[in-house]
Design a protein around this motif. Structure first.
Motif, short mmCIF file in Angstrom:
data_model
loop_
_atom_site.label_atom_id
_atom_site.label_comp_id
_atom_site.label_asym_id
_atom_site.label_seq_id
_atom_site.Cartn_x
_atom_site.Cartn_y
_atom_site.Cartn_z
N SER A 1 34.71 41.65 45.60
CA SER A 1 35.96 40.94 45.29
C SER A 1 35.68 39.50 44.87
CB SER A 1 36.88 40.97 46.51
OG SER A 1 37.24 42.29 46.86
N ALA A 2 34.77 38.82 45.59
CA ALA A 2 34.44 37.44 45.26
C ALA A 2 33.79 37.33 43.89
CB ALA A 2 33.53 36.85 46.34
N GLU A 3 32.86 38.22 43.60
CA GLU A 3 32.17 38.17 42.30
C GLU A 3 33.11 38.55 41.16
OE1 GLU A 3 28.85 40.70 42.94
OE2 GLU A 3 27.61 39.12 43.87
N ALA A 4 34.06 39.44 41.43
CA ALA A 4 35.01 39.83 40.39
C ALA A 4 35.98 38.70 40.07
CB ALA A 4 35.78 41.07 40.84
N ALA A 5 36.25 37.83 41.02
CA ALA A 5 37.21 36.74 40.81
C ALA A 5 36.58 35.56 40.06
CB ALA A 5 37.77 36.26 42.14
N ARG A 6 35.26 35.44 40.10
CA ARG A 6 34.61 34.27 39.51
C ARG A 6 34.83 34.14 38.00
NH1 ARG A 6 28.76 34.65 42.60
NH2 ARG A 6 29.51 34.07 44.70
N PRO A 7 34.61 35.18 37.20
CA PRO A 7 34.76 34.99 35.74
C PRO A 7 36.16 34.53 35.35
CG PRO A 7 33.61 37.04 36.22
CD PRO A 7 34.13 36.52 37.53
N TYR A 8 37.17 35.10 35.97
CA TYR A 8 38.55 34.72 35.64
C TYR A 8 38.80 33.26 35.99
CZ TYR A 8 43.65 34.83 35.47
OH TYR A 8 44.95 34.57 35.18
N ALA A 9 38.40 32.85 37.21
CA ALA A 9 38.65 31.48 37.64
C ALA A 9 37.86 30.49 36.78
CB ALA A 9 38.27 31.32 39.11
N GLU A 10 36.61 30.81 36.47
CA GLU A 10 35.79 29.90 35.68
C GLU A 10 36.30 29.80 34.24
OE1 GLU A 10 31.93 31.53 36.10
OE2 GLU A 10 31.65 30.79 38.16
N ARG A 11 36.70 30.93 33.69
CA ARG A 11 37.22 30.92 32.31
C ARG A 11 38.53 30.16 32.22
NH1 ARG A 11 35.43 30.77 27.26
NH2 ARG A 11 37.02 31.50 25.80
N MET A 12 39.35 30.29 33.26
CA MET A 12 40.62 29.57 33.27
C MET A 12 40.38 28.06 33.32
SD MET A 12 43.93 30.30 35.65
CE MET A 12 45.56 29.76 35.11
N GLU A 13 39.40 27.64 34.11
CA GLU A 13 39.06 26.22 34.17
C GLU A 13 38.57 25.71 32.82
OE1 GLU A 13 36.30 25.54 37.40
OE2 GLU A 13 37.88 24.44 38.45
N ARG A 14 37.74 26.50 32.14
CA ARG A 14 37.22 26.09 30.83
C ARG A 14 38.34 25.98 29.81
NH1 ARG A 14 32.59 29.96 29.04
NH2 ARG A 14 32.69 28.55 27.25
N MET A 15 39.25 26.94 29.84
CA MET A 15 40.36 26.91 28.89
C MET A 15 41.25 25.71 29.14
SD MET A 15 43.39 29.71 28.34
CE MET A 15 44.01 29.38 29.98
N LEU A 16 41.55 25.45 30.42
CA LEU A 16 42.40 24.30 30.74
C LEU A 16 41.70 22.99 30.41
CD1 LEU A 16 43.98 25.47 34.12
CD2 LEU A 16 45.09 25.30 31.89
N ALA A 17 40.37 22.96 30.57
CA ALA A 17 39.63 21.76 30.20
C ALA A 17 39.74 21.48 28.71
CB ALA A 17 38.16 21.90 30.61
N SER A 18 39.68 22.55 27.91
CA SER A 18 39.83 22.39 26.47
C SER A 18 41.23 21.89 26.12
CB SER A 18 39.55 23.73 25.78
OG SER A 18 39.72 23.62 24.38
N LEU A 19 42.23 22.44 26.77
CA LEU A 19 43.60 21.99 26.54
C LEU A 19 43.79 20.54 26.99
CD1 LEU A 19 45.55 25.14 27.75
CD2 LEU A 19 45.64 24.20 25.45
N ALA A 20 43.17 20.19 28.12
CA ALA A 20 43.34 18.84 28.67
C ALA A 20 42.77 17.79 27.73
CB ALA A 20 42.66 18.74 30.04
N ALA A 21 41.75 18.16 26.95
CA ALA A 21 41.15 17.19 26.02
C ALA A 21 42.14 16.74 24.96
CB ALA A 21 39.91 17.80 25.37
#
Length: 294
Positions: A38-58
């Motif tokens: 469960s923990a490993e399955a949640a990582r890609p989604y959480a990390e990708r969401m952070e990257r996407m929001l970082a791009s938007l925040a720029a």
């Protein structure tokens, strides 16, 4: 020296403890497999969401930037969210986490900051209550029973957002144990609010590309909708990581306890055999001495 009866009683007691620790080890190992998945399955989604929001925040660095991105503009009051366990017997899992939180509190207080705490897990509450109980604003026990849920994480985020909207803190940092392996868990701080500071080192998915990105609606509207969701995702991810780390730490601790119990049983058995042999030798000497006296 203990009598033979006392030694037998101690051996039986340690054997009973060994059976319990061995059973707890197997239960933790069974739970660990599912928790790790469960923990490993949640990582890609959480990390990708952070990257996407970082791009938007720029592209949202103006006066219309969402409050969760820009923050309050101050750094006076810090909210620390601590994800601990509800049960013990898991080695240094909670001790290492609380030690890191205490160090962070000490550093912030030496800088003149105000500290507030939200604690998830009974053990975190009991370990921090004596020194920092006055800083508690909310505590959640049995929230991850039998396993973490998104609804539970959303409950914590609702409290965080209500405090932030009321201006009760400026910076929010999450502390949890990140699962690395069955033998290693890392205490990880993650700044949730303001979001911009938390993702300054996150790789921009558009980096290296000459293609301009246009968003519809604009970046500010998208961020206003997604940033609160991101809080729930990151808190849920931390609860999953913490739960997997707890099971790994408990499995390791119970394995060590089972081995130690085996060593203790072996030592007690040797002591028992020596005492028994000495008792038999003493009785034989008394019989022989009595026969010679006749």
């Amino acid at each position: 020296m203990a009598s033979l009866k006392e030694l037998r009683s101690r051996i039986a007691s340690v054997q009973s403890t060994q059976r319990i620790t061995s059973a707890m080890k197997m239960v933790a190992a069974a739970k660990l497999r599912k928790a790790q998945q469960s923990a490993e399955a949640a990582r890609p989604y959480a990390e990708r969401m952070e990257r996407m929001l970082a791009s938007l925040a720029a592209g949202a660095t103006g006066a219309n930037a969402p409050k969760l991105l820009a923050g309050t503009g101050k750094d006076d009051t810090h909210l620390l969210v601590v994800v601990s366990s509800d049960r013990g017997l898991c080695g240094g899992f909670n001790g290492n986490l609380v030690r890191s939180v205490r160090n962070k509190i000490s550093d912030l207080e030496s800088a003149g900051k105000t500290i507030k705490l939200i604690i998830i897990g009974r053990k975190g509450v009991s370990l921090l209550r004596r020194d920092h109980g006055g800083k508690f604003v909310e505590k959640y026990e049995e929230l991850a029973k039998p396993a973490p849920t998104y609804e539970g994480a959303d409950l914590v985020v609702t409290k965080i957002m209500s405090m932030f909207d009321a201006g009760e803190f400026d910076v929010c940092t999450l502390f949890y144990n990140k699962f690395v392996s069955a033998l290693t868990q890392e205490v990880t701080p993650l700044q949730l609010i303001p979001f911009g500071n938390a993702v300054s080192d996150v790789e921009d998915p558009a980096a290296g590309s000459d293609t301009p990105y246009e968003y519809e609606p604009n970046e500010e509207v998208i961020l206003s909708a997604l940033l609160p969701k991101n809080l729930s995702v990151q808190v849920f991810r931390s609860m999953l990581e913490s739960f997997a780390s707890e099971q790994a730490a408990r499995m390791t601790a119970m394995d060590n306890a089972t081995r130690n119990a085996g060593d203790m049983i072996h030592s007690l058995q040797i002591t028992y055999n020596r005492s028994r042999q000495a008792q038999i030798t003493k009785e034989l000497i008394e019989i022989i001495s009595g026969a010679e006296a006749l």
